[in-house]
Design an enzyme around this catalytic site. Structure first.
Site, PDB file in Angstrom:
ATOM      1  N   HIS A  82      -1.128  -0.704 -13.918  1.00  0.00           N
ATOM      2  CA  HIS A  82      -0.988   0.073 -13.012  1.00  0.00           C
ATOM      3  C   HIS A  82      -1.311   1.680 -14.159  1.00  0.00           C
ATOM      4  O   HIS A  82      -0.556   1.995 -14.321  1.00  0.00           O
ATOM      5  CB  HIS A  82      -0.119  -0.024 -11.828  1.00  0.00           C
ATOM      6  CG  HIS A  82       0.415   0.682 -10.638  1.00  0.00           C
ATOM      7  ND1 HIS A  82       0.789   1.658 -10.715  1.00  0.00           N
ATOM      8  CD2 HIS A  82      -0.008  -0.096  -9.048  1.00  0.00           C
ATOM      9  CE1 HIS A  82       1.029   2.073  -9.098  1.00  0.00           C
ATOM     10  NE2 HIS A  82       0.641   1.080  -8.575  1.00  0.00           N
ATOM     11  N   ASP A 132       7.001  -2.865 -17.328  1.00  0.00           N
ATOM     12  CA  ASP A 132       6.851  -2.717 -15.587  1.00  0.00           C
ATOM     13  C   ASP A 132       6.696  -3.649 -14.539  1.00  0.00           C
ATOM     14  O   ASP A 132       5.922  -4.997 -15.132  1.00  0.00           O
ATOM     15  CB  ASP A 132       5.470  -2.080 -15.319  1.00  0.00           C
ATOM     16  CG  ASP A 132       4.326  -2.137 -14.018  1.00  0.00           C
ATOM     17  OD1 ASP A 132       5.683  -2.057 -13.060  1.00  0.00           O
ATOM     18  OD2 ASP A 132       3.821  -1.304 -13.625  1.00  0.00           O
ATOM     19  N   GLN A 170       5.468  -5.658 -10.259  1.00  0.00           N
ATOM     20  CA  GLN A 170       5.524  -7.415  -9.210  1.00  0.00           C
ATOM     21  C   GLN A 170       6.043  -8.195  -9.918  1.00  0.00           C
ATOM     22  O   GLN A 170       5.976  -9.488  -9.476  1.00  0.00           O
ATOM     23  CB  GLN A 170       3.628  -7.782  -9.873  1.00  0.00           C
ATOM     24  CG  GLN A 170       3.079  -6.255  -9.316  1.00  0.00           C
ATOM     25  CD  GLN A 170       2.780  -6.176  -7.566  1.00  0.00           C
ATOM     26  OE1 GLN A 170       2.840  -7.256  -7.161  1.00  0.00           O
ATOM     27  NE2 GLN A 170       2.396  -5.079  -6.561  1.00  0.00           N
ATOM     28  N   LYS A 174       9.110  -3.675  -2.520  1.00  0.00           N
ATOM     29  CA  LYS A 174       7.833  -4.960  -2.816  1.00  0.00           C
ATOM     30  C   LYS A 174       9.014  -5.954  -2.776  1.00  0.00           C
ATOM     31  O   LYS A 174       8.434  -7.081  -2.948  1.00  0.00           O
ATOM     32  CB  LYS A 174       6.890  -4.376  -4.023  1.00  0.00           C
ATOM     33  CG  LYS A 174       6.424  -3.705  -4.162  1.00  0.00           C
ATOM     34  CD  LYS A 174       5.321  -3.603  -6.069  1.00  0.00           C
ATOM     35  CE  LYS A 174       5.543  -2.285  -5.566  1.00  0.00           C
ATOM     36  NZ  LYS A 174       3.490  -2.007  -5.448  1.00  0.00           N
ATOM     37  N   CYS A 233      -4.820   0.854  -7.272  1.00  0.00           N
ATOM     38  CA  CYS A 233      -4.581   1.755  -8.837  1.00  0.00           C
ATOM     39  C   CYS A 233      -4.622   1.373  -9.914  1.00  0.00           C
ATOM     40  O   CYS A 233      -4.012   1.789 -11.035  1.00  0.00           O
ATOM     41  CB  CYS A 233      -2.546   1.932  -8.212  1.00  0.00           C
ATOM     42  SG  CYS A 233      -2.313   2.777  -6.187  1.00  0.00           S
TER      43      CYS A 233
HETATM   44  N1  7TS Z   1       3.138  -1.578 -11.404  1.00  0.00           N
HETATM   45  C1  7TS Z   1       2.843  -2.211 -10.819  1.00  0.00           C
HETATM   46  C2  7TS Z   1       2.409  -3.441 -11.198  1.00  0.00           C
HETATM   47  C3  7TS Z   1       2.661  -2.041  -9.044  1.00  0.00           C
HETATM   48  O1  7TS Z   1       1.636  -3.167  -8.274  1.00  0.00           O
HETATM   49  C4  7TS Z   1       2.990  -0.719  -8.659  1.00  0.00           C
HETATM   50  C5  7TS Z   1       2.967  -0.469  -7.199  1.00  0.00           C
HETATM   51  C6  7TS Z   1       3.073   0.598  -9.693  1.00  0.00           C
HETATM   52  C7  7TS Z   1       3.335   0.180 -10.273  1.00  0.00           C
HETATM   53  C8  7TS Z   1       4.271   1.646  -8.513  1.00  0.00           C
HETATM   54  O2  7TS Z   1       5.384   1.213  -7.509  1.00  0.00           O
HETATM   55  P1  7TS Z   1       5.793   2.485  -6.980  1.00  0.00           P
HETATM   56  O3  7TS Z   1       6.638   1.321  -5.922  1.00  0.00           O
HETATM   57  O4  7TS Z   1       6.700   3.049  -7.963  1.00  0.00           O
HETATM   58  O5  7TS Z   1       4.756   2.897  -6.142  1.00  0.00           O
HETATM   59  N2  7TS Z   1       1.271  -0.896  -6.660  1.00  0.00           N
HETATM   60  C9  7TS Z   1       0.577  -1.018  -5.381  1.00  0.00           C
HETATM   61  C10 7TS Z   1      -0.234  -2.337  -5.012  1.00  0.00           C
HETATM   62  O6  7TS Z   1      -1.024  -2.732  -5.677  1.00  0.00           O
HETATM   63  N3  7TS Z   1      -0.988  -1.818  -4.135  1.00  0.00           N
HETATM   64  O7  7TS Z   1       0.084  -0.617  -3.297  1.00  0.00           O
HETATM   65  C11 7TS Z   1       1.050  -0.432  -4.806  1.00  0.00           C
END
Ligand code: 7TS
Length: 406
Positions: A121, A198, A201, A224, A364
């Site tokens: 990501h 990371d 997910q 999430k 992303c």
């Molecule tokens: N890493 C992964 C694997 C992600 O899927 C996401 C967000 C992030 C980091 C960043 O997370 P945040 O909460 O700091 O934004 N993924 C997604 C997506 O797949 N669609 O919208 C956000």
């Protein structure tokens, strides 16, 4: 499959979109929130709201207990050794940036290597690009196998004695791939590098044990995993965090402040400058209670089954390509796909006209889109409240989209 009764905990699901009952298949972007989490946040504001760590008054003590109690819930949730290793911050993105700036700036030098993969990501790419530029370090990518998995041999070929940091996602938000983090951590450590995970997910969908993984840092977001937006976690091993400089300075994180020099509080507060995300942490604690009461193993199983059912049913649609591992046992609960000759945004628009929420775009992960040789894809992502009927509605919606554009 989990009980359909779970849906009743999520008030938002009980509505119609464009005349159809809502089918929410965008949980990888953000999950919906159960009543239990919404009430925990509302109750905090209604009865306990106060700033933490400084009050001698009752509300201050209640707020502090709620906030620090949530930290203990997170500690148990990921099996960290101590609450000193659990730092609250805005989300996975902030946590990864904190490692890059805090640990990275102190420990990476010119010519050193940082290893990531083609499936990351943007939040696990750009902080390392910036660090590499600043330090004259080399950013290296582990190539993927044809089915979108990682081979440990390729990891071994990429990580060398010059590697200082390996940072890899546990579960892919596009391919659904579940990466062998424990084995990759062993490779990183054998070369004296640290392992950053990371977990954005992974935390919502499977049981994480940081001691078993032996990773050095782990980042994830509350929103999430049934929690609110604006709260996330950075886990780090205590000895590394102790040596690491804070990246945010100000109130709450200090011990002594002089005119020209100051000292920091002990862990974990050293990294929590300013009034903390109190309601967010309490909401995340309630989300953890909720997920644990259902069981992470049950949730993971439910998602494998739904992904398997979806892949089965979707492969009967002519001209539909599914990306990522074919074996549902090797992937988390999401299916990324394209329909021949129809732009994914158009697919998502027709699905929305039928009450079905999916995401379309690059998710992303632009380097991964390049690797897949597509400009964008559509993605249906599942969580504990989704059912086989939701998948049936998706398949029906995709048939409508196909007819519409043909
Ligand atoms: N890493 C992964 C694997 C992600 O899927 C996401 C967000 C992030 C980091 C960043 O997370 P945040 O909460 O700091 O934004 N993924 C997604 C997506 O797949 N669609 O919208 C956000």
């Amino acid at each position: 499959m989990l009980s359909k009764e779970i849906r009743k905990d999520f008030p938002i699901l009980d509505q119609e979109i464009n005349g159809y009952p809502l089918v929410y298949l965008d949980s990888a972007a953000t999950s919906q929130k159960p009543r239990q989490v919404i009430e925990a946040i509302t109750n905090y504001y209604k009865y306990d709201n106060s700033n933490v760590h400084r009050g001698v008054h009752t509300l201050g003590n209640r707020a502090t207990e709620g906030y620090e109690g949530a930290r203990e819930k997170v500690r148990k949730f990921i099996n960290a050794k101590s609450t000193q290793e659990v730092i609250f911050m805005r989300g996975a993105t902030t946590a990864l940036n904190t490692v890059a700036q805090g640990y990275g700036r102190q420990n990476v030098e010119e010519g050193d290597e940082i290893v990531i993969t083609h499936m990351e990501h943007h939040s696990n790419i750009i902080p390392w690009q910036q660090l590499a530029k600043e330090k004259g370090a080399i950013l290296k990518y582990v190539d993927l196998e044809e089915d979108g998995t990682l081979s440990l041999d390729k990891v071994r070929e990429t990580v060398t004695d010059r590697t200082k940091i390996v940072s890899i996602m546990y579960v892919s938000n596009v391919l659904g791939t579940m990466n062998p983090i424990k084995e990759i951590t062993e490779i990183a450590h054998a070369h004296g590098a640290i392992m950053v995970v990371d977990g954005a997910q992974a935390a919502p969908h499977l049981k994480i044990d940081v001691q078993k993984l032996d990773c050095d840092f782990l980042a994830f977001s509350g929103h999430k995993m049934c929690g609110p937006t604006g709260i996330g976690v950075l886990y780090g091993k205590k000895d590394l965090l102790n040596k690491m400089e804070p990246v945010e300075f100000g109130g709450e994180m200090i011990d002594f402040v002089g005119l020209y020099e100051s000292t920091w509080k002990e862990l974990p507060w050293k990294f929590e400058g300013g009034t903390p995300i109190i309601a967010g942490a309490i909401g995340l604690g309630a989300a953890i209670d909720y997920l644990e009461q259902i069981g992470l193993d049950e949730i993971e199983k439910h998602e494998h089954e739904l992904a398997g059912y979806a892949m089965d049913r979707m492969s009967s649609i002519e001209g539909l390509t599914i990306y990522g591992p074919k074996d549902p046992g090797k992937r988390a609960g999401l299916v990324t796909f394209n329909l021949d000759n129809v732009h994914p945004h158009d697919v998502a628009t027709v699905l929305d006209m039928n009450g079905i929420a999916v995401r379309a775009g690059h998710h992303c992960a632009q380097p991964l889109m390049k690797w897949l040789d597509v400009s964008a894809t559509a993605r249906a992502s599942f969580y504990l409240y989704n059912t086989e009927e939701d998948v049936d509605r998706l398949v029906e919606g995709l048939r409508i989209a196909k007819e519409y554009f043909e």
